[in-house]
Design an enzyme around this catalytic site. Structure first.
Site, mmCIF file in Angstrom:
data_model
loop_
_atom_site.group_PDB
_atom_site.id
_atom_site.type_symbol
_atom_site.label_atom_id
_atom_site.label_comp_id
_atom_site.label_asym_id
_atom_site.label_seq_id
_atom_site.Cartn_x
_atom_site.Cartn_y
_atom_site.Cartn_z
ATOM 1 N N ASP A 136 0.905 -1.194 -0.084
ATOM 2 C CA ASP A 136 -0.019 -0.031 0.078
ATOM 3 C C ASP A 136 0.837 1.260 0.174
ATOM 4 O O ASP A 136 1.214 2.027 1.090
ATOM 5 C CB ASP A 136 -0.969 -0.204 1.038
ATOM 6 C CG ASP A 136 -1.795 -1.302 1.236
ATOM 7 O OD1 ASP A 136 -2.286 -1.514 -0.043
ATOM 8 O OD2 ASP A 136 -2.460 -1.768 2.359
ATOM 9 N N LYS A 157 1.209 -7.869 -2.645
ATOM 10 C CA LYS A 157 -0.454 -7.599 -2.972
ATOM 11 C C LYS A 157 -0.486 -5.999 -3.685
ATOM 12 O O LYS A 157 0.212 -5.207 -2.933
ATOM 13 C CB LYS A 157 -1.290 -7.691 -1.885
ATOM 14 C CG LYS A 157 -2.709 -7.034 -2.300
ATOM 15 C CD LYS A 157 -3.931 -7.251 -0.958
ATOM 16 C CE LYS A 157 -3.675 -6.078 0.119
ATOM 17 N NZ LYS A 157 -4.278 -4.739 -0.534
ATOM 18 N N LYS A 176 -10.966 -6.107 -6.195
ATOM 19 C CA LYS A 176 -12.094 -6.361 -5.785
ATOM 20 C C LYS A 176 -13.078 -5.989 -6.829
ATOM 21 O O LYS A 176 -14.130 -5.186 -6.539
ATOM 22 C CB LYS A 176 -12.389 -5.397 -4.367
ATOM 23 C CG LYS A 176 -11.300 -5.837 -3.190
ATOM 24 C CD LYS A 176 -11.663 -4.789 -2.071
ATOM 25 C CE LYS A 176 -10.797 -5.260 -0.611
ATOM 26 N NZ LYS A 176 -9.410 -5.121 -0.898
ATOM 27 N N THR A 205 -18.429 -6.633 -17.816
ATOM 28 C CA THR A 205 -17.255 -5.799 -17.442
ATOM 29 C C THR A 205 -16.154 -6.309 -16.556
ATOM 30 O O THR A 205 -15.088 -6.441 -16.819
ATOM 31 C CB THR A 205 -17.742 -4.665 -16.603
ATOM 32 O OG1 THR A 205 -18.944 -3.816 -17.418
ATOM 33 C CG2 THR A 205 -16.811 -3.807 -16.284
#
Length: 236
Positions: free
Chosen positions: A11, A33, A62, A69
């Site tokens: 992050d 991640k 997510k 789509t």
């Protein structure tokens, strides 16, 4: 893809920051991640760069949209080389099945797992904000069974729901757990947390750890300590 390694949540604000960070591990093969913050700041090329540096990549965006789509998005992410993708189980079975269709030839190397309930969701928020009048564990269990029926490889869940999910889906259905905090760490914005060792003993298949590693004074030492606690819990 060795999903038993702790997954480091990058992050971070830029591709440069992410690549500098993983470079501190002296060539160690990591599982990292890439979430919304980094992906939206750095663009798809950050996934390619991390793969080229020898790391496995969990692309945690997510996905939650109409089936066509999501199918297209899953196709794009799999072509980047992502090893693991997330979709929201709340999007429904058809949407989850469409994500698998989008993988195409990458279906052998890219796995899709579903978000059940975010680890920041408390039982009170589930009832008062989402207007879901069932216990949180029952909501998670329902989403897990739906994801398995759609053909997904597993779910994202807190350690507190991992054993219950395994009881209804079987042990080979992945239970990937964020909200991991070493003993004594600040909880932050997570609601349902566990230590690495506790997550292992509670039935998690894999763990995702961000700030306790990326914000540590010595990220490499922090990662190794978390990995050791996790492995000890898995062997217990």
């Amino acid at each position: 893809m060795d999903i038993t390694r702790p997954i480091i949540a990058l992050d971070l604000p830029s591709a440069e920051a992410a690549l500098d960070f993983v470079g501190r591990f002296d060539g160690e093969n990591l599982f990292v991640k890439v979430g919304m913050e980094l992906f939206y700041a750095a663009g798809p090329s950050v996934v390619t760069s991390l793969k080229e540096a020898g790391h496995d990549v969990f692309c945690d965006l997510k996905l939650h949209d109409i089936p066509n789509t999501v199918k297209g998005a899953a196709s794009s992410l799999s072509r980047l080389g992502a090893d693991l993708l997330t979709v929201h189980a709340a999007g429904g079975r058809s949407m989850m099945e469409a994500s698998l269709e989008g993988l195409g030839d990458a279906a052998e190397t890219t796995r899709v797992i579903a978000i059940t309930q975010l680890t920041s969701t408390s039982p009170e928020a589930l009832k008062t904000e989402q207007l879901v009048d069932v216990p949180l564990v029952e909501s998670v269990r329902n989403y897990a069974k739906l994801a398995q029926a759609a053909g997904l490889a597993g779910v994202v869940c807190s350690a507190h729901e991992a054993a219950d999910i395994a009881s209804v889906t079987g042990p080979n259905f992945l239970r990937v757990t964020p909200g991991i905090r070493p003993a004594g760490s600040a909880v932050g914005d997570q609601s349902r947390v566990a230590t690495p060792g506790n997550a292992a003993s509670m039935g998690s298949s894999a763990i995702v750890v961000g700030r306790p590693i990326t914000k540590a004074d010595d990220p490499v030492a922090a990662y190794h300590a978390i990995r050791d606690d996790w492995n000890a819990g898995r062997k217990a």
